[in-house]
Design a protein around this motif. Structure first.
Motif, short mmCIF file in Angstrom:
data_model
loop_
_atom_site.label_atom_id
_atom_site.label_comp_id
_atom_site.label_asym_id
_atom_site.label_seq_id
_atom_site.Cartn_x
_atom_site.Cartn_y
_atom_site.Cartn_z
N LEU A 142 -14.39 -1.82 -59.58
CA LEU A 142 -14.22 -1.09 -58.32
C LEU A 142 -13.96 0.39 -58.57
N VAL A 169 -13.22 0.24 -48.31
CA VAL A 169 -14.67 0.23 -48.45
C VAL A 169 -15.30 -0.65 -47.37
N GLU A 170 -14.67 -1.80 -47.09
CA GLU A 170 -15.19 -2.70 -46.06
C GLU A 170 -15.16 -2.03 -44.69
N LEU A 224 -16.23 -7.54 -58.61
CA LEU A 224 -15.78 -6.25 -59.12
C LEU A 224 -14.68 -6.39 -60.17
N ASN A 229 -18.80 10.50 -56.19
CA ASN A 229 -19.60 10.55 -54.97
C ASN A 229 -19.48 11.95 -54.36
N ARG A 257 -18.05 0.19 -44.50
CA ARG A 257 -19.30 -0.57 -44.28
C ARG A 257 -19.41 -0.97 -42.81
N MET A 271 -10.54 -2.18 -51.54
CA MET A 271 -11.69 -2.95 -51.04
C MET A 271 -11.72 -2.97 -49.52
N SER A 298 -18.98 1.66 -55.46
CA SER A 298 -19.33 0.83 -54.30
C SER A 298 -19.21 1.58 -52.98
#
Length: 557
Positions: free
Chosen positions: A323, A208-209, A197, A338, A212, A205, A248
Motif C-alpha cells: 500500500l 483510498v476507498e 496489498l 503521485n 474510489r 485503505m 493504489s
C-alpha cells in the motif's frame, strides 16, 4: 554536521500531543438513518434534493445556501468478520435512503473520548457531501475531499461542514470518516496477508476507498471526477502525504492540500517497527498467540481494544508494504509519487496549543533546564535564540521554539521537495485574535494562531470556542476562495484578492533521499493570511530560524 534528533527530553512527544488536538470538544452526532423511505416532499415544503448513486437513491436536504447529503456509506460496515480487513464496497439498498443525519464517529482511541457515547460505532465508514443549490448532474464542479486530523486515533468528518465552502466557491465538498487507532492501523502479519496489498493500514485503505467511491459517484452530485482535490489537517495532512506516495491512489485525485502536517515531520514507521508495535498491542489485548491473533482480535470488545491502546498509541500508516512502499518524504524526494499541484502551510504559532495543554505555568528556570537537557552542548545557543525576555514569558518562548523546529521549518522543507517538481503554493495563517478550540482555553495565555486555528475559517466548524467576528469571517471567505480556486484551476488565483504566486525552491532543493529535512532554508514565497494585511513574503525561513534548525532537527516522530 547535523545534530542527531533530540528534542526537549521532558516534553511529551509531538505525536502524543497531536492526539489531543481534536479531543477537547464535544462531538455531537447521531446515528444515520439507514431505512429506506418514500421519495416524498416534506408536507408544505419544497421537494428535497435526490440523487442516484451506484448503490441506490439518496434524499438529502437544503440548508443555508447549499444542499447536503449526510451519512452516505462508501464502504461496507467493517464489523464482525469485516473488522481488521480491507474495506469492501457498500451494499445496494432499495427505495430512497434518507441522508439528513451525520453518521457516528469511528471508535475513538483516545483517553478523552466523546461526549456522546451513542455517536461512536465501528460501523462508521460514511461520508457527507455538500454542493451548491444550483448543482446538478453534469455540472462538473471541482471536488474537495476532506480528511480530519486527530493523530490517527480520534475525530470525525462530521465536525467539518462544507456548506459555506460549497456555496461560496461553487465546489462539491466531501468530508469522510476513516478507521482510527489499531482498528485502522495494525501491521500484524496474520492480518496483512489477508489482503493483496499485504498491509495493515486499514485507515489508509478506507481513504483510498472513499476516493474510489467519489470517482464513481460524484458526478451524480454535479462534481467532476476528473477534478478532485484531497485535503487534510494534522494527521489528515499526514494522510494526504501517504496518498501522494500510495500507488493504489494514483489517478484518484488531481490536487493536494496539506495543512499543519508536513510530510518531512509526520513520518511513517517502517514495516519492522510497525509489526513490533502490532505484536505488543495484540499481547496487551490478550491475543499473543500468533496463530490465533486474527480471530482473537476480531472477537475482542471495542472497549478492550481501546484499553490496550492506552499506552500504545497508534503510529499511523506504516511504509514498506504494497500500500505504501516507501515513506512519503522519501517517495516525494525521489520523484516516485503521485505528482499533482500542492497547497501547503501552517499556522504562525502552532505549538502554543501543545504547550498550553502540557506546561501552561512553565517557569523561566524550568524552561532553561529543559532546553539545556534537551539540546546539550547546543542548549546555550538555543536559549540565546529564544530568550524569555524577548518573547515575554517561558510559555511563549517554548511555543516559538517548538513551532519553528517542527511545523514551520518542516513546512518550508516539505514545500521545497514539492516545488522542485510541481506547482507549490505555501501559506502561513496569522490572525493574532483567532479563537482556540472549545475547552482548550487556559486563562491568561495567548493561544492565538495555534494548531488547528485555521479550521474555523475554512469549514462550518463545530469545535471553536466562540464564533468568528465579522472581520474573521471575511478572512475565512478569502481563504475559502483561495482554496476553491486551487481546487478548480490548480492555482489559487482569485480576482480582487492578493496575488499568490507559487513558491520557489529557496536556496536549494531536497536531497532526494527523503531521510532528512532538505537542504534549503525555506526562503521561497509564502502568502501570509492575515485579517487586515494578506501579503506575500520571502522571510518565512528567517522568521522561523530554519537555517539554524536544519542543524538541530527534532527527533523522528
Amino acid at each position: 554536521m547535523k545534530r542527531p534528533g533530540n528534542p526537549l527530553s521532558r516534553l511529551p512527544s509531538l505525536r502524543s500531543l497531536l492526539g489531543t488536538t481534536l479531543a477537547l470538544a464535544a462531538l455531537l452526532a447521531s446515528a444515520p438513518s439507514t431505512a429506506a423511505a418514500p421519495a416524498a416532499a416534506a408536507p408544505g415544503g419544497p421537494p428535497r434534493p435526490t440523487v442516484a448513486v451506484a448503490q441506490g437513491a439518496l434524499r438529502g436536504q437544503a440548508r443555508d445556501g447549499a444542499e447536503e447529503f449526510l451519512g452516505v456509506p462508501y464502504a461496507a460496515p467493517p464489523v464482525g468478520t469485516g473488522r481488521l480487513r480491507a474495506p469492501r464496497p457498500p451494499a445496494r439498498w432499495h427505495g430512497v435512503r434518507e441522508a439528513i443525519r451525520p453518521a457516528p464517529a469511528c471508535l475513538q482511541f483516545s483517553p478523552f473520548g466523546l461526549a456522546d457515547p451513542q455517536a461512536v460505532s465501528e460501523d462508521c465508514l460514511y461520508l457527507d457531501v455538500y454542493r451548491p443549490r444550483t448543482a446538478r448532474p453534469g455540472a462538473r464542479l471541482p471536488v474537495i475531499l476532506w480528511m480530519h486530523g486527530g493523530a490517527y486515533s480520534q475525530g470525525t468528518g462530521t465536525q467539518f461542514g462544507g456548506r459555506t465552502m460549497a456555496e461560496l466557491t461553487g465546489s462539491v465538498v466531501v468530508s469522510i470518516n476513516y478507521r482510527l487507532g489499531e482498528l485502522g492501523y495494525l501491521a500484524l502479519p496474520e492480518l496483512s496477508r489477508e489482503n493483496g496489498l499485504r498491509s495493515g493500514s486499514f485507515g489508509l485503505m478506507d481513504q483510498v476507498e472513499a476516493l474510489r467511491w467519489t470517482r464513481e459517484n460524484i458526478a451524480a452530485f454535479g462534481g467532476d471526477p476528473g477534478s478532485v482535490t484531497v485535503s487534510g489537517q494534522s494527521a489528515g495532512s499526514g494522510s494526504v502525504c501517504a496518498l501522494l506516495a500510495a500507488p493504489s491512489a494514483a489517478g484518484l485525485f488531481h490536487r493536494a492540500v496539506l495543512q499543519s502536517g508536513p510530510c518531512t515531520l509526520l513520518g511513517t514507521p517502517d514495516l519492522a517497527a510497525a509489526e513490533a508495535h502490532a505484536r505488543s498491542f495484540a499481547a496487551k489485548a490478550g491475543c499473543s498467540v500468533p496463530a490465533e491473533a486474527a480471530v482473537c482480535l476480531r472477537g475482542a470488545s471495542g472497549v478492550a481494544l481501546i484499553e490496550a491502546a492506552r499506552t500504545l498509541p497508534t503510529p499511523g500508516p506504516a511504509s514498506g508494504d504494497g500500500l505504501l512502499p516507501a515513506a512519503p518524504a522519501r517517495a516525494i524526494g525521489s520523484g516516485a509519487w503521485n505528482k499533482v499541484p500542492v497547497l501547503i502551510g501552517s499556522t504562525r504559532s502552532e505549538a502554543r496549543f501543545f504547550v498550553a495543554l502540557t506546561q501552561p505555568r512553565l517557569t523561566a528556570e524550568e524552561y532553561a533546564a529543559q532546553v539545556l537537557a534537551g539540546y546539550g552542548a547546543a542548549g546555550p545557543e538555543v536559549l540565546a535564540r529564544y530568550p524569555v525576555a524577548e518573547h515575554g514569558s517561558p510559555y511563549l518562548a517554548l511555543s516559538a521554539l517548538m513551532t519553528d523546529s517542527t511545523f514551520a521549518c518542516h513546512t518550508a522543507w516539505t514545500a521545497q521537495l514539492f516545488a522542485s517538481q510541481v506547482p507549490t503554493f505555501v501559506y502561513e495563517f496569522d490572525d493574532p485574535r483567532s479563537p482556540t478550540l472549545a475547552g482548550a482555553r487556559v486563562p491568561g495565555l495567548d493561544e492565538s494562531n495555534a494548531h488547528s486555528a485555521e479550521l474555523a475559517y475554512l469549514h462550518d466548524f463545530t469545535m471553536g470556542e466562540r464564533p468568528l467576528t465579522p472581520v474573521q469571517v471575511a478572512l475565512g471567505n478569502r481563504m475559502k476562495r483561495y482554496w476553491g480556486a486551487f481546487a478548480r484551476f490548480g492555482a489559487p488565483v482569485v480576482p480582487g484578492q492578493a496575488v499568490w504566486p507559487p513558491t520557489g525552491t529557496g536556496t536549494g532543493t531536497g536531497t532526494g533521499t527523503g531521510t532528512d529535512t532538505g537542504t534549503g532554508t525555506g526562503t521561497g514565497t509564502v502568502l501570509t493570511l492575515h485579517p487586515s494585511a494578506t501579503r506575500t513574503t520571502t522571510s518565512f525561513g528567517a522568521d522561523h530560524q530554519c537555517a539554524f534548525w536544519r542543524t538541530q532537527p527534532p527527533r523522528p516522530l
